[in-house]
Design a protein around this motif. Sequence first.
Motif, PDB file in Angstrom:
ATOM      1  N   ARG A  64       9.155  -9.314  -0.172  1.00  0.00           N
ATOM      2  CA  ARG A  64       8.009  -8.483   0.209  1.00  0.00           C
ATOM      3  C   ARG A  64       8.370  -6.991   0.149  1.00  0.00           C
ATOM      4  O   ARG A  64       7.551  -6.161  -0.259  1.00  0.00           O
ATOM      5  CB  ARG A  64       7.530  -8.859   1.607  1.00  0.00           C
ATOM      6  CG  ARG A  64       6.917 -10.260   1.696  1.00  0.00           C
ATOM      7  CD  ARG A  64       6.384 -10.553   3.095  1.00  0.00           C
ATOM      8  NE  ARG A  64       5.684 -11.834   3.139  1.00  0.00           N
ATOM      9  CZ  ARG A  64       6.267 -12.998   3.429  1.00  0.00           C
ATOM     10  NH1 ARG A  64       7.572 -13.039   3.707  1.00  0.00           N
ATOM     11  NH2 ARG A  64       5.552 -14.108   3.460  1.00  0.00           N
ATOM     12  N   ALA A  65       9.601  -6.659   0.528  1.00  0.00           N
ATOM     13  CA  ALA A  65      10.045  -5.263   0.459  1.00  0.00           C
ATOM     14  C   ALA A  65      10.121  -4.795  -0.991  1.00  0.00           C
ATOM     15  O   ALA A  65       9.769  -3.642  -1.299  1.00  0.00           O
ATOM     16  CB  ALA A  65      11.410  -5.117   1.130  1.00  0.00           C
ATOM     17  N   ALA A  66      10.567  -5.664  -1.883  1.00  0.00           N
ATOM     18  CA  ALA A  66      10.615  -5.311  -3.303  1.00  0.00           C
ATOM     19  C   ALA A  66       9.206  -5.086  -3.852  1.00  0.00           C
ATOM     20  O   ALA A  66       8.969  -4.155  -4.625  1.00  0.00           O
ATOM     21  CB  ALA A  66      11.319  -6.416  -4.088  1.00  0.00           C
ATOM     22  N   LYS A  67       8.280  -5.919  -3.437  1.00  0.00           N
ATOM     23  CA  LYS A  67       6.882  -5.741  -3.839  1.00  0.00           C
ATOM     24  C   LYS A  67       6.366  -4.386  -3.365  1.00  0.00           C
ATOM     25  O   LYS A  67       5.713  -3.642  -4.129  1.00  0.00           O
ATOM     26  CB  LYS A  67       6.030  -6.868  -3.256  1.00  0.00           C
ATOM     27  CG  LYS A  67       4.524  -6.700  -3.453  1.00  0.00           C
ATOM     28  CD  LYS A  67       4.136  -6.827  -4.908  1.00  0.00           C
ATOM     29  CE  LYS A  67       2.611  -6.829  -5.060  1.00  0.00           C
ATOM     30  NZ  LYS A  67       2.189  -7.015  -6.468  1.00  0.00           N
ATOM     31  N   ALA A  68       6.654  -4.032  -2.124  1.00  0.00           N
ATOM     32  CA  ALA A  68       6.204  -2.754  -1.567  1.00  0.00           C
ATOM     33  C   ALA A  68       6.824  -1.572  -2.310  1.00  0.00           C
ATOM     34  O   ALA A  68       6.243  -0.480  -2.353  1.00  0.00           O
ATOM     35  CB  ALA A  68       6.551  -2.678  -0.081  1.00  0.00           C
ATOM     36  N   ALA A  69       8.010  -1.803  -2.909  1.00  0.00           N
ATOM     37  CA  ALA A  69       8.688  -0.743  -3.663  1.00  0.00           C
ATOM     38  C   ALA A  69       8.216  -0.671  -5.116  1.00  0.00           C
ATOM     39  O   ALA A  69       8.729   0.136  -5.890  1.00  0.00           O
ATOM     40  CB  ALA A  69      10.193  -0.956  -3.624  1.00  0.00           C
ATOM     41  N   GLY A  70       7.270  -1.528  -5.471  1.00  0.00           N
ATOM     42  CA  GLY A  70       6.690  -1.452  -6.805  1.00  0.00           C
ATOM     43  C   GLY A  70       7.136  -2.514  -7.793  1.00  0.00           C
ATOM     44  O   GLY A  70       6.774  -2.458  -8.967  1.00  0.00           O
TER      45      GLY A  70
END
Length: 257
Positions: free
Chosen positions: A26-32
């Motif tokens: 989810r953090a990777a998704k938030a980072a684009g």
Amino acid sequence: MSAAYQLSSCIEWQFTEAGELDARLRAAKAAGFALAEFHLWRDKPVAGLAEALDETGMRLTGVCVDPRRSIVDPAERADMVNAVRETIAATACLGKPDLIVASGFRIEGMSEEEHFANAVSALRAAADLAEEAGVTLLLEPLNTRLFAAMYLVSTKLGLDLIEAVGSPNLRLLYDVWHSACMGEDIADVLAGRMHLVAHVQVADMDDRHEPGTGSIDWAKTVETLRDLGYQGAIGLEYFPTLPMDQSLALTRETLGH
């Protein structure tokens, strides 16, 4: 780097401050990121990852066959094929990601011809399972700096094995860092055979950190991959030396992304 190249975060080593692997996704998704990858799966929250993938719409570019077993040791053949079978089943809920296979170690007293023949037999059996399941196996050459006795440490040999097996479901994972550790020239080892490469991973020399922190000429590397016809994703399999936002900014700038 051409916009056609999507970047894939190695959440095994990145976004670790987020906690468990599903939270890192989810953090990777938030980072684009739209793509991610990790290593072994048996110690990971597979159900949570499946939920996070569904929630974020992200896709996995690679997961390692677990447990790792030799493709050159006949005594491990059945275990190796079973590991592929179990990994295919376990990762189906993760969107059938590509499955990464390493070779295992050289067998003392075994000829090069025997090593090669054993590897082809094991990979052929594994590829049969992959074809039946509709997944792709990625054969990954490593390096002798990390693993002194590893059998597959040559990109050319890896491609030879893939050609000998002859399965559309067996392809190469080309890791720029492993290749650089072995002193290979990208244009030389991949010339005419880029169609057999399904994934590329990057990290800088010498210490496997983000591109831009070491000695690799990334402009030339990216240009060479493009000239050779690579159109897949680029896996960021490196250990960050900076906070993730700064690490990714440096990586994207260095890769021209």
